[in-house]
Design a protein around this motif. Structure first.
Motif, PDB file in Angstrom:
ATOM      1  N   PRO A   1      44.296  32.546  44.940  1.00 30.08           N
ATOM      2  CA  PRO A   1      44.173  32.306  43.499  1.00 30.08           C
ATOM      3  C   PRO A   1      44.680  30.931  43.103  1.00 30.08           C
ATOM      4  O   PRO A   1      45.662  30.475  43.672  1.00 30.08           O
ATOM      5  CB  PRO A   1      45.028  33.411  42.882  1.00 30.08           C
ATOM      6  CG  PRO A   1      44.989  34.502  43.904  1.00 30.08           C
ATOM      7  CD  PRO A   1      44.975  33.795  45.230  1.00 30.08           C
ATOM      8  N   PRO A   2      44.025  30.320  42.171  1.00 28.96           N
ATOM      9  CA  PRO A   2      42.921  30.796  41.324  1.00 28.96           C
ATOM     10  C   PRO A   2      41.549  30.677  41.960  1.00 28.96           C
ATOM     11  O   PRO A   2      40.556  31.002  41.336  1.00 28.96           O
ATOM     12  CB  PRO A   2      43.025  29.893  40.107  1.00 28.96           C
ATOM     13  CG  PRO A   2      43.549  28.608  40.636  1.00 28.96           C
ATOM     14  CD  PRO A   2      44.484  28.991  41.763  1.00 28.96           C
TER      15      PRO A   2
ATOM     16  N   ARG B   1      36.745  32.640  40.873  1.00 27.68           N
ATOM     17  CA  ARG B   1      38.122  32.863  40.422  1.00 27.68           C
ATOM     18  C   ARG B   1      38.633  34.128  41.088  1.00 27.68           C
ATOM     19  O   ARG B   1      37.924  35.126  41.160  1.00 27.68           O
ATOM     20  CB  ARG B   1      38.177  33.018  38.908  1.00 27.68           C
ATOM     21  CG  ARG B   1      37.837  31.757  38.161  1.00 27.68           C
ATOM     22  CD  ARG B   1      37.961  31.976  36.648  1.00 27.68           C
ATOM     23  NE  ARG B   1      37.525  30.816  35.921  1.00 27.68           N
ATOM     24  CZ  ARG B   1      36.290  30.617  35.470  1.00 27.68           C
ATOM     25  NH1 ARG B   1      35.368  31.534  35.693  1.00 27.68           N
ATOM     26  NH2 ARG B   1      35.967  29.528  34.821  1.00 27.68           N
ATOM     27  N   THR B   2      39.869  34.088  41.572  1.00 20.05           N
ATOM     28  CA  THR B   2      40.425  35.241  42.279  1.00 20.05           C
ATOM     29  C   THR B   2      41.807  35.585  41.745  1.00 20.05           C
ATOM     30  O   THR B   2      42.507  34.725  41.206  1.00 20.05           O
ATOM     31  CB  THR B   2      40.535  34.960  43.789  1.00 20.05           C
ATOM     32  OG1 THR B   2      41.361  33.823  43.986  1.00 20.05           O
ATOM     33  CG2 THR B   2      39.174  34.708  44.405  1.00 20.05           C
ATOM     34  N   LYS B   3      42.173  36.853  41.904  1.00 16.24           N
ATOM     35  CA  LYS B   3      43.517  37.344  41.583  1.00 16.24           C
ATOM     36  C   LYS B   3      43.838  38.466  42.542  1.00 16.24           C
ATOM     37  O   LYS B   3      42.993  39.305  42.839  1.00 16.24           O
ATOM     38  CB  LYS B   3      43.598  37.886  40.161  1.00 16.24           C
ATOM     39  CG  LYS B   3      43.611  36.839  39.097  1.00 16.24           C
ATOM     40  CD  LYS B   3      43.882  37.458  37.748  1.00 16.24           C
ATOM     41  CE  LYS B   3      43.947  36.338  36.730  1.00 16.24           C
ATOM     42  NZ  LYS B   3      44.254  36.819  35.417  1.00 16.24           N
TER      43      LYS B   3
ATOM     44  N   VAL C   1      45.550  41.996  43.349  1.00 13.24           N
ATOM     45  CA  VAL C   1      45.836  43.190  42.550  1.00 13.24           C
ATOM     46  C   VAL C   1      46.482  44.234  43.435  1.00 13.24           C
ATOM     47  O   VAL C   1      46.342  44.210  44.656  1.00 13.24           O
ATOM     48  CB  VAL C   1      44.555  43.763  41.902  1.00 13.24           C
ATOM     49  CG1 VAL C   1      43.988  42.802  40.884  1.00 13.24           C
ATOM     50  CG2 VAL C   1      43.513  44.099  42.937  1.00 13.24           C
TER      51      VAL C   1
ATOM     52  N   PRO D   1      47.539  42.137  37.995  1.00 16.13           N
ATOM     53  CA  PRO D   1      47.019  40.978  38.703  1.00 16.13           C
ATOM     54  C   PRO D   1      48.095  39.918  38.856  1.00 16.13           C
ATOM     55  O   PRO D   1      48.999  39.805  38.036  1.00 16.13           O
ATOM     56  CB  PRO D   1      45.887  40.484  37.804  1.00 16.13           C
ATOM     57  CG  PRO D   1      46.203  41.011  36.457  1.00 16.13           C
ATOM     58  CD  PRO D   1      46.952  42.299  36.672  1.00 16.13           C
ATOM     59  N   GLY D   2      48.019  39.165  39.916  1.00 17.52           N
ATOM     60  CA  GLY D   2      48.999  38.115  40.146  1.00 17.52           C
ATOM     61  C   GLY D   2      48.526  37.135  41.189  1.00 17.52           C
ATOM     62  O   GLY D   2      47.365  37.122  41.560  1.00 17.52           O
ATOM     63  N   ASN D   3      49.457  36.336  41.658  1.00 13.62           N
ATOM     64  CA  ASN D   3      49.116  35.309  42.637  1.00 13.62           C
ATOM     65  C   ASN D   3      49.793  35.539  43.976  1.00 13.62           C
ATOM     66  O   ASN D   3      49.893  34.639  44.777  1.00 13.62           O
ATOM     67  CB  ASN D   3      49.498  33.927  42.085  1.00 13.62           C
ATOM     68  CG  ASN D   3      48.650  33.564  40.896  1.00 13.62           C
ATOM     69  OD1 ASN D   3      47.489  33.942  40.815  1.00 13.62           O
ATOM     70  ND2 ASN D   3      49.221  32.840  39.963  1.00 13.62           N
TER      71      ASN D   3
ATOM     72  N   MET E   1      41.933  41.972  46.331  1.00 11.79           N
ATOM     73  CA  MET E   1      41.735  40.771  45.543  1.00 11.79           C
ATOM     74  C   MET E   1      40.530  40.979  44.620  1.00 11.79           C
ATOM     75  O   MET E   1      39.501  41.497  45.039  1.00 11.79           O
ATOM     76  CB  MET E   1      41.480  39.560  46.452  1.00 11.79           C
ATOM     77  CG  MET E   1      41.391  38.243  45.721  1.00 11.79           C
ATOM     78  SD  MET E   1      40.998  36.855  46.812  1.00 11.79           S
ATOM     79  CE  MET E   1      42.510  36.706  47.731  1.00 11.79           C
ATOM     80  N   ARG E   2      40.704  40.615  43.357  1.00  8.69           N
ATOM     81  CA  ARG E   2      39.609  40.640  42.385  1.00  8.69           C
ATOM     82  C   ARG E   2      38.897  39.294  42.472  1.00  8.69           C
ATOM     83  O   ARG E   2      39.537  38.246  42.417  1.00  8.69           O
ATOM     84  CB  ARG E   2      40.171  40.845  40.982  1.00  8.69           C
ATOM     85  CG  ARG E   2      39.140  40.871  39.885  1.00  8.69           C
ATOM     86  CD  ARG E   2      39.869  41.016  38.541  1.00  8.69           C
ATOM     87  NE  ARG E   2      38.956  41.193  37.455  1.00  8.69           N
ATOM     88  CZ  ARG E   2      38.456  40.190  36.731  1.00  8.69           C
ATOM     89  NH1 ARG E   2      38.795  38.943  37.002  1.00  8.69           N
ATOM     90  NH2 ARG E   2      37.623  40.423  35.743  1.00  8.69           N
TER      91      ARG E   2
END
Length: 129
Positions: free
Chosen positions: A70-71, A86-88, A90, A97-99, A106-107
Motif C-alpha cells: 500500500p498504497p 490502490r491496495t490496503k 485487511v 484496513p491498514g498498511n 489485501m484489498r
C-alpha cells in the motif's frame, strides 16, 4: 422545389441522430475496454503468490505483498487508458484496513480512466491463505 425543401428539413435532424448514436457507441466501447483492462490487471495480481516464497526477501519482487505494498504502484498507461492500482491490507473479516502486511489479505482497487472525466473501478481481494 418544395419536395427538396421538405427532404432537407427531414434529413438535418437525422444527421444529428447518427452523430449522437456514433458517440454513444464509442463511449460504450470505451467502457467495455476499461472494464476488460481493469479485470485483466486484477487477474494478473491474483495469479501472483501472496508473499514471497523466499523469507529472506532476497531476489526480485515477485509477490503481491512485494509489488503492491500500500498504497500501490504509480499510475500506468495503456493506449488511451490510465490505470491506478490502490491496495490496503485487511484482517480476516475484511475490516480494519491498514498498511501492515501482518494480515493475510489485501484489498485491491483498480481505477481505469480516460477522456479526463470518465472512469471505471473494480475491487477485489487477494489472500495468502
Amino acid at each position: 422545389m418544395v419536395s427538396i425543401m421538405l427532404l432537407t428539413i427531414a434529413i438535418i435532424p437525422m444527421v444529428g441522430m447518427f452523430d449522437a448514436g456514433l458517440r454513444a457507441a464509442v463511449l460504450g466501447s470505451n467502457y467495455d475496454e476499461a472494464r476488460t483492462l481493469a479485470n485483466e490487471k486484477l487477474e494478473e495480481i491474483r495469479t501472483l503468490p501472496y508473499k514471497s516464497p523466499d523469507p529472506s526477501g532476497a531476489g526480485t519482487a515477485n509477490s503481491v505483498v512485494e509489488k503492491f505494498t500500500p498504497p500501490g504502484p504509480a499510475a500506468e498507461t495503456e493506449g488511451i487508458f490510465t490505470y491506478i492500482v490502490r491496495t490496503k491490507f485487511v484482517d480476516a473479516n475484511l475490516a480494519n484496513p491498514g498498511n501492515s502486511p501482518a494480515t493475510s489479505q489485501m484489498r485491491v482497487e483498480i481505477t481505469v480512466s480516460w477522456d479526463e472525466d470518465k472512469s471505471y473501478t473494480t475491487i477485489g481481494y487477494v489472500s495468502g491463505g
